[in-house]
Design a protein around this motif. Structure first.
Motif, mmCIF file in Angstrom:
data_model
loop_
_atom_site.group_PDB
_atom_site.id
_atom_site.type_symbol
_atom_site.label_atom_id
_atom_site.label_comp_id
_atom_site.label_asym_id
_atom_site.label_seq_id
_atom_site.Cartn_x
_atom_site.Cartn_y
_atom_site.Cartn_z
ATOM 1 N N TRP A 116 39.983 17.655 73.194
ATOM 2 C CA TRP A 116 39.148 17.955 71.758
ATOM 3 C C TRP A 116 39.878 19.461 71.519
ATOM 4 C CZ3 TRP A 116 36.828 16.652 67.833
ATOM 5 C CH2 TRP A 116 36.053 17.601 67.085
ATOM 6 N N LEU A 117 40.206 19.283 70.115
ATOM 7 C CA LEU A 117 40.491 20.479 69.378
ATOM 8 C C LEU A 117 40.297 20.310 67.899
ATOM 9 C CD1 LEU A 117 43.752 22.622 69.385
ATOM 10 C CD2 LEU A 117 42.467 22.305 67.376
ATOM 11 N N ASP A 118 39.221 20.892 67.549
ATOM 12 C CA ASP A 118 38.558 20.715 66.143
ATOM 13 C C ASP A 118 39.664 20.810 64.974
ATOM 14 O OD1 ASP A 118 36.735 19.957 64.206
ATOM 15 O OD2 ASP A 118 36.017 22.064 64.194
ATOM 16 N N ASN A 161 46.577 22.008 59.422
ATOM 17 C CA ASN A 161 47.092 23.434 59.860
ATOM 18 C C ASN A 161 45.906 23.950 60.491
ATOM 19 O OD1 ASN A 161 48.363 25.703 60.093
ATOM 20 N ND2 ASN A 161 48.128 26.575 58.188
ATOM 21 N N THR A 162 45.796 24.021 61.952
ATOM 22 C CA THR A 162 44.680 24.756 62.760
ATOM 23 C C THR A 162 45.288 25.211 64.088
ATOM 24 O OG1 THR A 162 42.627 24.134 63.465
ATOM 25 C CG2 THR A 162 44.444 22.516 64.062
ATOM 26 N N THR A 163 44.686 26.278 64.402
ATOM 27 C CA THR A 163 45.013 26.863 65.745
ATOM 28 C C THR A 163 43.720 27.306 66.356
ATOM 29 O OG1 THR A 163 45.084 29.164 64.535
ATOM 30 C CG2 THR A 163 47.391 28.021 64.950
ATOM 31 N N ARG A 164 42.720 26.512 66.557
ATOM 32 C CA ARG A 164 41.410 26.522 67.196
ATOM 33 C C ARG A 164 41.658 26.176 68.591
ATOM 34 N NH1 ARG A 164 37.090 24.159 62.954
ATOM 35 N NH2 ARG A 164 38.221 25.153 60.903
ATOM 36 N N THR A 165 40.698 26.183 69.287
ATOM 37 C CA THR A 165 40.644 26.211 70.874
ATOM 38 C C THR A 165 40.781 24.895 71.201
ATOM 39 O OG1 THR A 165 39.154 28.395 71.178
ATOM 40 C CG2 THR A 165 39.373 26.516 72.928
ATOM 41 N N LEU A 166 41.697 24.751 72.347
ATOM 42 C CA LEU A 166 41.906 23.266 72.847
ATOM 43 C C LEU A 166 41.058 23.391 74.145
ATOM 44 C CD1 LEU A 166 43.537 20.628 73.427
ATOM 45 C CD2 LEU A 166 45.102 22.074 74.864
#
Length: 223
Positions: free
Chosen positions: A70-72, A149-154
């Motif tokens: 899950w990665l938002d 385009n996202t660099t959130r928590t995996l």
């Protein structure tokens, strides 16, 4: 399995996550619930037009609402989905493309407990393919051709409080859409852990931090 030298690839393990022996080396064992391995600011998916993800996974119980990845604003990989009249035996994949969640790609009646299975997901400019144990089980399409385009928590092994009951091993991310033969080759590697990627063009980004939290980042392209 490990990221001893590359800080950007290192995951933080939940308190009750453990390492267990598997046919392929050491696997991440997860008890379910809000326990996972987390990689903050994970940049892999941002604006990608092609990619692949492969992993080996064993469920200890087949129940609805278990999540492997899950990665938002990027990816949702659910083991046991009741969406659209499904049940605990269904796998569901959703991708966030060009700013929104798109189609649910669902594989019906495919899950079982107690056995290791090799899963592969490929994305090629809107075409999504899912493989189980080297065999194609789904081919789907979205009209959008690029990840958001996202660099959130995996989160590896959970979404919020819904976690995987089982083990994950040999999780890999590729910048290219693997072919069916390449996926079959990964699955058919005599059930051994093979660290050699299929032939291709790969870009790796490494970030390291010192004791004062100063960071440095380098990108290398490997043919």
């Amino acid at each position: 399995n490990e990221a001893n030298k590359d800080a950007a690839l290192a995951a933080t393990l939940g308190n009750t996550a453990t390492w267990t022996d598997s046919p392929f080396g050491k696997a991440l064992q997860l008890p379910g619930g809000a326990v996972s391995a987390d990689i903050p600011a994970f940049p892999f998916f941002a604006n990608k037009e092609t990619l692949s993800i492969t992993l080996r996974l064993r469920q200890d119980a087949v129940t609805a609402g278990q999540y492997a990845l899950w990665l938002d604003r990027a990816i949702l990989l659910q083991f046991g989905s009741t969406q659209g009249g499904g049940d605990a035996n269904d796998l569901r994949l959703r991708l966030n493309l060009e700013g929104d969640w798109r189609n649910s790609h669902t594989v019906r009646d495919t899950l079982s407990a107690g056995s290791w299975h090799h899963w592969a997901i490929t994305f090629d400019k809107g075409a999504t393919t899912i493989y189980k144990d080297g065999q194609q089980v789904l081919a789907g399409t979205d009209t959008q051709t690029q990840f958001s385009n996202t660099t959130r928590t995996l989160f590896i092994g959970r979404r919020d409080a819904d976690g995987l009951q089982g083990a994950i091993d040999d999780l890999r991310f590729y910048d290219t859409a693997l072919t069916a033969d390449q996926v079959a080759g990964l699955h058919n590697g005599n059930n051994k852990h093979d660290t050699t990627p299929p032939p291709g063009d790969y870009t790796f980004t490494y970030t390291a931090a010192d004791a004062a939290d100063n960071t440095t980042t380098a990108t290398h392209k490997i043919l």
